[in-house]
Design an enzyme around this catalytic site. Structure first.
Site, PDB file in Angstrom:
ATOM      1  N   ASP A  19     -10.082  15.058 -11.296  1.00  0.00           N
ATOM      2  CA  ASP A  19      -8.919  15.197 -10.434  1.00  0.00           C
ATOM      3  C   ASP A  19      -9.348  16.121  -9.295  1.00  0.00           C
ATOM      4  O   ASP A  19     -10.165  17.017  -9.502  1.00  0.00           O
ATOM      5  CB  ASP A  19      -7.759  15.818 -11.220  1.00  0.00           C
ATOM      6  CG  ASP A  19      -6.474  15.818 -10.427  1.00  0.00           C
ATOM      7  OD1 ASP A  19      -6.389  15.052  -9.460  1.00  0.00           O
ATOM      8  OD2 ASP A  19      -5.564  16.585 -10.781  1.00  0.00           O
ATOM      9  N   THR A  76      -7.691  18.435  -7.374  1.00  0.00           N
ATOM     10  CA  THR A  76      -7.222  19.819  -7.398  1.00  0.00           C
ATOM     11  C   THR A  76      -7.693  20.531  -8.663  1.00  0.00           C
ATOM     12  O   THR A  76      -7.474  20.052  -9.771  1.00  0.00           O
ATOM     13  CB  THR A  76      -5.686  19.865  -7.332  1.00  0.00           C
ATOM     14  OG1 THR A  76      -5.261  19.132  -6.189  1.00  0.00           O
ATOM     15  CG2 THR A  76      -5.201  21.301  -7.222  1.00  0.00           C
ATOM     16  N   ASP A 122      -4.752  18.537 -15.164  1.00  0.00           N
ATOM     17  CA  ASP A 122      -3.950  19.716 -15.483  1.00  0.00           C
ATOM     18  C   ASP A 122      -2.455  19.459 -15.400  1.00  0.00           C
ATOM     19  O   ASP A 122      -1.653  20.367 -15.644  1.00  0.00           O
ATOM     20  CB  ASP A 122      -4.307  20.880 -14.553  1.00  0.00           C
ATOM     21  CG  ASP A 122      -4.095  20.533 -13.083  1.00  0.00           C
ATOM     22  OD1 ASP A 122      -3.677  19.393 -12.793  1.00  0.00           O
ATOM     23  OD2 ASP A 122      -4.358  21.404 -12.221  1.00  0.00           O
TER      24      ASP A 122
END
Length: 779
Positions: free
Chosen positions: A301, A303, A533
């Site tokens: 991902d 970020t 996350d």
């Protein structure tokens, strides 16, 4: 019935204490490690320990107490294993406390943060997007939330909930926030009752190493007892006395048991978990260390992995006659009434004023919709990805967005709508663009270069604009980042197999699409790791062979991930990869040492069933061989640094050394008993002594091969073990039931044999490599 509680105050301290005394307190989160009692039980109560005890009892009957030494070796080995596991457990438990989920609870008018075992019946919880419920509850206040109950129902579709609706433990919020009141805690909660009904649980994705070793153990379990019984009967029928028959049979059966192999694998994984805990990585289950070492596709991902996740508002671009002065309070008010607390919302709140507005209705952010909105006195407003808010983005605006995205900005839009429904916004008027900047993580390039060198393909899956993501991926040095695709522009049905074979960067990806991409890589034969996350990553994290979550991410994501990076530092994944490779490579190496003894013991038992002479070893004579060529060296070698790529051919790696060694041992023993016991008239004591000497020599050659590549420490280890073995057979012969080797007539026989050990081993290995190993398809 739920007791009515003031939503502004919550329970008082007296009410909390009363519920604790009444047993209405929630249970703590399940431990990630076994209890000390379980560690002792699982290490002591094993099938092979039972066999060892039975064999020890038989030896005790003979009165030859020194032959019980094999029990001492087994006890010491088990003790070391227990000590290491308890030591590892304590380190992992400390780390799990740091990453354990906390919840916001309102009591006495104040909001307190506590772990789930601090929650009591009727408590008020403040929950928001990404939180996973540890208790059953009912919604008291919300502007609108969506809940994922897939861990309970198996259905991943988000369910809208309103005031008065029930929430079950185990579910998590996909969007929005709410004040909920606890209705059931502990064993009365839904998730606890569901767990108790499931009396048996099957482990998924367990260790391939342990699976392979357990298959070997299962075969040996079937073989050992019948073969031992037949050998015993043949000895008695061959007119051996009872004591000789017992000692020979016990020696054969002790030789067949690869004591310590399963223990060593478990200890190696436990030590790795302890090492990773020291580096702030929490391992939720030990086999995941091994699985990550086999990963060849790593899905990132953007970020938190490529970027630091520290977002900041860079610019507001007005459109359609609006001004920056109009948009600043609108955005500031909108982001606050919606109530999202993700990184983007925090960046906007930090940079924009709060006009103190209130909303009559809120549509919280959803990863599937990729926008959020609210009904304000001024009208309906939404904020999010322009491609998802508008049916068609105007050409001039699309060009602007592409330019900003190519510069690495995250581009959001703010718009006014005539409706505010999840699937219908009516007429949408784009009022402006919001540019958010995310900085590249400091060590990103070095980390990704390492994975590239280790043949791990990096793929970027993000909900952001693919052009923005590709720009950042290119800056981070990810190969193929120019091959990008906008998943929002693909028409159904989507050919995911073609996509994963073609592209590296996937933008505007929905949670369901993330999962389908992972499935497609797995279908292509890859082992996939997924980082994430947020709640939008949960489906993919659960599907992947290995899930990795950041400690600062949602509790729902952390609850199903195999690894939690406590410091949210993705660089720590290098340590995890290396620990997994160390375990697999080292166990592959040392397993051959254990199986040499097993293989030659089985073959010799079969042969000596039909021979008149007694079994070539007594139990005590195997002790210097098994301890000095297997037991002690294997524990050192199993903990050595070894970060080579995984071959995936466990049995081949084992058999390349174990099979030639076993053939050499059997050949030398048959030569000793055939020629020495027949032509030369050597006694049984002499032939068994020579058998110990030649078997030890073969095992030391195997140990040298297992220890490659050699360094000073490994050479020192092998030399030290060889010296101890020489001392044992030369100067401690009486203890080990050996005759003196300081006999020139005996030396004329065994010295030439010793000289041939290495050449003979090499010859057998070469012949097997060309004739046998090359033709077998190893798994």
């Amino acid at each position: 019935m739920v007791a009515q509680t003031n939503t502004q105050v919550g329970l008082t301290a007296a009410e909390v204490q009363a519920r604790i005394q009444a047993g209405q307190q929630n249970e703590p989160a399940p431990a990630l490690t076994r209890s000390v009692k379980q560690i002792f039980r699982d290490n002591l109560l094993t099938w092979f320990n039972l066999i060892n005890l039975i064999l020890g009892g038989l030896v005790f009957i003979t009165g030859s107490y020194k032959n019980l030494l094999f029990l001492g070796v087994a006890i010491v080995s088990t003790g070391i294993g227990i000590f290491q596991e308890i030591r590892s457990k304590r380190q992992v438990d400390k780390m799990s406390l740091l990453s354990e989920a906390t919840y916001r609870v309102k009591r006495d008018g104040q909001v307190a943060t506590m772990h789930q075992d601090g929650i009591v019946q009727d408590d008020l919880l403040l929950v928001s997007r990404g939180d996973q419920l540890p208790v059953d509850a009912v919604i008291l206040e919300t502007a609108g939330i969506e809940v994922d109950e897939s861990q309970i129902t198996g259905e991943a579709t988000a369910i809208a909930k309103a005031n008065g609706d029930a929430l079950v433990s185990g579910s998590f919020l996909v969007s929005g926030q709410a004040v909920v009141q606890v209705t059931a805690v502990g064993h009365k909660s839904f998730i606890s009752q569901l767990s108790s009904e499931a009396s048996t649980a099957t482990a998924t994705n367990s260790s391939q190493l342990l699976k392979t070793i357990n298959r070997i153990i299962k075969v040996l379990t079937i073989v050992i007892l019948p073969l031992g019984a037949i050998l015993m009967i043949s000895r008695l029928m061959g007119h051996s006395n009872l004591n000789q028959a017992i000692l020979g049979t016990v020696a054969a059966m002790v030789g067949m048991i690869p004591e310590g192999l399963v223990l060593l694998t478990s200890v190696s994984l436990a030590v790795s978990a302890m090492n990773l805990a020291r580096k702030r990585v929490l391992v939720r289950e030990l086999p995941s260390i091994e699985r990550l070492a086999r990963v060849d596709v790593l899905c990132l991902d953007k970020t938190g992995t490529i970027t630091s996740g520290q977002l900041k508002l860079t610019q507001i671009v007005p459109l359609n006659g609006t001004s920056v002065e109009q948009l600043r309070p609108l955005l500031g008010g909108l982001v606050r009434v919606i109530g999202d607390d993700n990184e983007t919302a925090q960046a906007l709140k930090n940079a924009l004023p709060d006009p103190g507005w209130t909303a009559t209705r809120v549509m919280p952010f959803s990863s599937a919709r990729k926008w959020s909105g609210a009904v304000l006195p001024q009208g309906n407003f939404v904020m999010g990805a322009p491609e998802f808010m508008l049916k068609r983005v105007p050409a001039d605006v699309a060009k602007q967005m592409t330019t900003y995205a190519q510069s690495g900005y995250r581009v959001l839009g703010v718009a006014q709508t005539t409706q505010l429904e999840a699937d219908d916004l009516g007429e949408v008027t784009l009022m402006g663009l919001v540019l958010i900047e995310d900085e590249l993580r400091p060590n990103a390039q070095t980390t990704f270069q390492y994975f590239k060198n280790q043949d791990v393909a990096l793929k970027v899956i993000s909900g952001d604009n693919p052009v923005t993501v590709a720009n950042i991926a290119q800056r981070a040095g990810i190969d193929g980042s120019e091959r990008l695709v906008d998943m929002s522009q693909l028409a159904a049905p989507i050919d995911y197999d073609e996509l994963v074979a073609t592209y590296t960067v996937f933008g505007r990806v929905t949670p369901t699409q993330k999962k389908q991409l992972v499935i497609a890589w797995q279908r292509a034969g890859h082992t996939v790791a997924m980082t994430g996350d947020g709640v939008n990553d949960i489906l993919a994290l659960r599907q992947a062979d290995c899930g990795i979550a950041m400690a600062g991410g949602s509790e729902a994501a952390k609850s199903i991930a195999d690894f939690v990076l406590v410091n949210a530092n993705f660089d720590a994944m290098l340590s995890v990869l290396n620990e997994g490779r160390r375990v697999i490579n080292n166990i592959e190496r040392v397993a051959s040492l254990y199986l040499i003894k097993t293989m030659y013991s089985v073959v010799l038992s079969l042969i000596f069933i039909f021979m008149a002479s007694g079994y070539p070893f007594q139990p005590i004579q195997l002790t210097p061989i098994s301890t000095l060529t297997v037991g002690i060296p294997s524990f050192f070698l199993a903990l050595e640094p070894n970060y080579q790529r995984i071959t995936g051919q466990f049995m081949k790696q084992v058999m390349v050394i174990a099979l030639p060694a076993a053939i050499c041992v059997v050949t030398y023993i048959m030569l000793i008993f055939g020629v020495g016991g027949g032509e030369l008239g050597l006694s049984y004591a002499q032939t068994s002594t020579l058998s110990v000497l030649l078997t030890g020599a073969v095992c030391f050659v195997a140990l040298l091969m297992v220890a490659r590549p050699l360094n000073r420490l490994k050479i020192g280890l092998v030399v030290a073990m060889a010296v101890c073995f020489a001392v044992a057979v030369l100067f401690m012969g009486k203890l080990f039931s050996l005759v003196s080797l300081f006999d020139w007539q005996l030396a004329l026989y065994y010295l030439p044999l010793l000289v041939t050990v290495y050449p003979f081993f090499y010859l057998v290995q070469e012949l097997l490599g060309k004739r046998v190993f090359a033709k077998i398809k190893w798994r």
